[in-house]
Design a protein around this motif. Structure first.
Motif, mmCIF file in Angstrom:
data_model
loop_
_atom_site.group_PDB
_atom_site.id
_atom_site.type_symbol
_atom_site.label_atom_id
_atom_site.label_comp_id
_atom_site.label_asym_id
_atom_site.label_seq_id
_atom_site.Cartn_x
_atom_site.Cartn_y
_atom_site.Cartn_z
ATOM 1 N N GLU A 1 1.666 1.896 -18.186
ATOM 2 C CA GLU A 1 2.262 0.837 -17.385
ATOM 3 C C GLU A 1 1.303 0.470 -16.256
ATOM 4 O OE1 GLU A 1 6.483 -0.230 -15.106
ATOM 5 O OE2 GLU A 1 5.904 1.859 -15.465
ATOM 6 N N LEU B 1 0.432 -2.589 -12.892
ATOM 7 C CA LEU B 1 0.856 -3.659 -11.998
ATOM 8 C C LEU B 1 -0.286 -4.662 -11.871
ATOM 9 C CD1 LEU B 1 3.009 -4.571 -9.788
ATOM 10 C CD2 LEU B 1 1.537 -3.381 -8.151
ATOM 11 N N VAL C 1 -2.493 -6.926 -9.858
ATOM 12 C CA VAL C 1 -2.828 -7.034 -8.434
ATOM 13 C C VAL C 1 -3.603 -8.306 -8.118
ATOM 14 C CG1 VAL C 1 -2.761 -4.549 -8.067
ATOM 15 C CG2 VAL C 1 -4.912 -5.619 -8.766
ATOM 16 N N LEU D 1 -5.670 -5.199 -13.126
ATOM 17 C CA LEU D 1 -4.548 -4.268 -13.260
ATOM 18 C C LEU D 1 -4.767 -2.993 -12.460
ATOM 19 C CD1 LEU D 1 -4.079 -4.486 -17.146
ATOM 20 C CD2 LEU D 1 -2.914 -5.833 -15.381
ATOM 21 N N ALA E 1 0.222 2.280 -13.004
ATOM 22 C CA ALA E 1 1.345 2.886 -12.289
ATOM 23 C C ALA E 1 1.113 4.375 -12.096
ATOM 24 C CB ALA E 1 2.648 2.628 -13.052
ATOM 25 N N THR F 1 0.848 -12.156 -9.876
ATOM 26 C CA THR F 1 0.608 -10.982 -9.040
ATOM 27 C C THR F 1 1.936 -10.279 -8.745
ATOM 28 O OG1 THR F 1 -1.311 -12.026 -8.018
ATOM 29 C CG2 THR F 1 -0.329 -10.179 -6.850
ATOM 30 N N GLY F 2 1.968 -8.969 -8.980
ATOM 31 C CA GLY F 2 3.176 -8.181 -8.774
ATOM 32 C C GLY F 2 3.952 -7.892 -10.046
ATOM 33 N N THR F 3 3.593 -8.573 -11.147
ATOM 34 C CA THR F 3 4.278 -8.351 -12.422
ATOM 35 C C THR F 3 3.899 -6.978 -12.993
ATOM 36 O OG1 THR F 3 4.323 -10.713 -12.942
ATOM 37 C CG2 THR F 3 4.548 -9.191 -14.799
ATOM 38 N N ARG F 4 4.885 -6.292 -13.575
ATOM 39 C CA ARG F 4 4.622 -5.022 -14.257
ATOM 40 C C ARG F 4 4.649 -5.255 -15.762
ATOM 41 N NH1 ARG F 4 4.613 -0.280 -11.510
ATOM 42 N NH2 ARG F 4 5.119 -0.406 -9.291
#
Length: 351
Positions: free
Chosen positions: A259, A261, A263, A276, A279, A325-328
């Protein structure tokens, strides 16, 4: 007979390492490749050496005019010749305020004043900054022509690998307050040791370790088989990962799905990329991955135009709406495309 001048750079050091162990000859060219905070101080130090010519743009241009700024830099004849070479209209711009010049005119003026000053080596801080397309290519050409016509050497800084390649000469890449590489530029691109070289060749680069037949990067579970042994550099192409919102996407083929995030989102030519951050660093990698590909020869695997990750969306519009930005999301790396080479530069790499 007087010997040709040389420029000794051995006393200018970055983290204890000389910028160049070999001096520059009179007509040599050197590019300090890196971001302004990394290369600016080094360039300024070179510009203080005897035999160099460097003209700094005023910190506060204010009401200063072109005529007043240009006057101390060279004789009237040298100024006229230099401005004519770089295509800057000095006579009709004398009353123009510096703050009113556009990026192209500013760059031409600085290059001309540096040439007129008379040093053997022109020292220019990011002279192509803010220029695009034809203006950028045009000024590069004039710089090269100036070196030939006026028999000068050249030291420039900048963050463009293309500029370094076109200007030629030596290239020293500086990142994170240290010299990342000083091999010929072609070698730097073939075996990246810096993020700039990696980005230019479409890969992410990591420090890794080869041991007992396995190639590993830190504690990440993203590994591959190898015949090397010891410390290595590892590259992973930005196109060598599959992205999906589904951890169990049937398109995933490895045992190390992780996983991550997003950035940052950025353009790279006809490709939109995501940066990326994993996590869990015990599992994943911080890397750059292609998100959308608009090149004419893009292989989208049967998906819609530009789409290379159907596990995220089936259209460009939906991808842009869902991924920011901020999507997982989840990442699967094609480990067969990982490439490694020894961290210790082999003999002959700098030839």
């Amino acid at each position: 007979m007087e010997s040709a001048p040389t420029l000794d750079l051995s006393g200018i050091r970055v983290a204890g390492e000389a910028v160049s162990a070999e001096p520059l000859n009179a007509l040599d060219r050197l590019t300090l490749l890196g971001q302004p905070p990394d290369v600016g101080g080094v360039l300024h130090a070179i510009g203080r050496l005897a035999g160099t010519a460097r003209v700094a743009w005023p910190d506060e241009a204010g009401r200063l005019t072109v005529g007043r700024f240009a006057a101390p830099h060279g004789t009237p004849s040298a100024l006229a010749d230099a401005c004519a070479h770089f295509g800057f209209p000095l006579d009709r711009s004398r009353r123009t305020r510096l703050r009113d010049l556009d990026a192209d005119s500013r760059a031409r003026l600085i290059c001309a004043l540096t040439l007129a000053t008379g040093g053997q080596w022109l020292v220019l801080e990011d002279p192509l900054r803010g220029l695009d397309g034809q203006a950028r290519a045009g000024l590069r050409g004039r710089l090269l022509d100036a070196c030939t016509r006026f028999e000068r050497g050249l030291v420039v800084s900048g963050s463009s690998v293309m500029d370094a390649a076109v200007l030629g000469g030596r290239t020293v890449t500086i990142e994170k307050e240290q010299i990342a590489d000083s091999a010929p530029l072609a070698v730097q691109l073939r075996e990246p040791r810096s993020n700039l070289a990696a980005a230019a060749t479409g890969v992410s680069v990591f420090s890794g370790l080869a041991r007992r037949g396995w190639l590993s990067i830190g504690h990440s579970q993203v590994r591959a088989r190898t015949e090397l042994d010891g410390k290595v550099y590892v590259t992973i192409p930005t196109s060598a990962a599959r992205l999906s919102f589904d951890e169990f996407d049937p398109a995933f083929t490895s045992n190390s799905v992780f996983e991550a995030l997003i950035v940052a989102v950025r353009d790279s030519g006809p490709i939109l990329q995501v940066v990326l951050s994993p996590a869990d660093t015990e599992v994943g990698l911080a890397m750059t991955v292609d998100l959308l590909d608009f090149s004419a020869v893009a292989d989208t695997g049967g998906s819609g135009f530009g789409v290379i990750h159907p596990g995220l969306a089936s259209t460009v519009a939906d991808t842009v709406a869902r991924v920011r930005t901020g999507t997982r999301l989840f990442v699967d790396v094609d480990t067969s495309r990982m490439r490694a080479y020894p961290a210790e530069a082999p003999a002959g790499r700098l030839d």
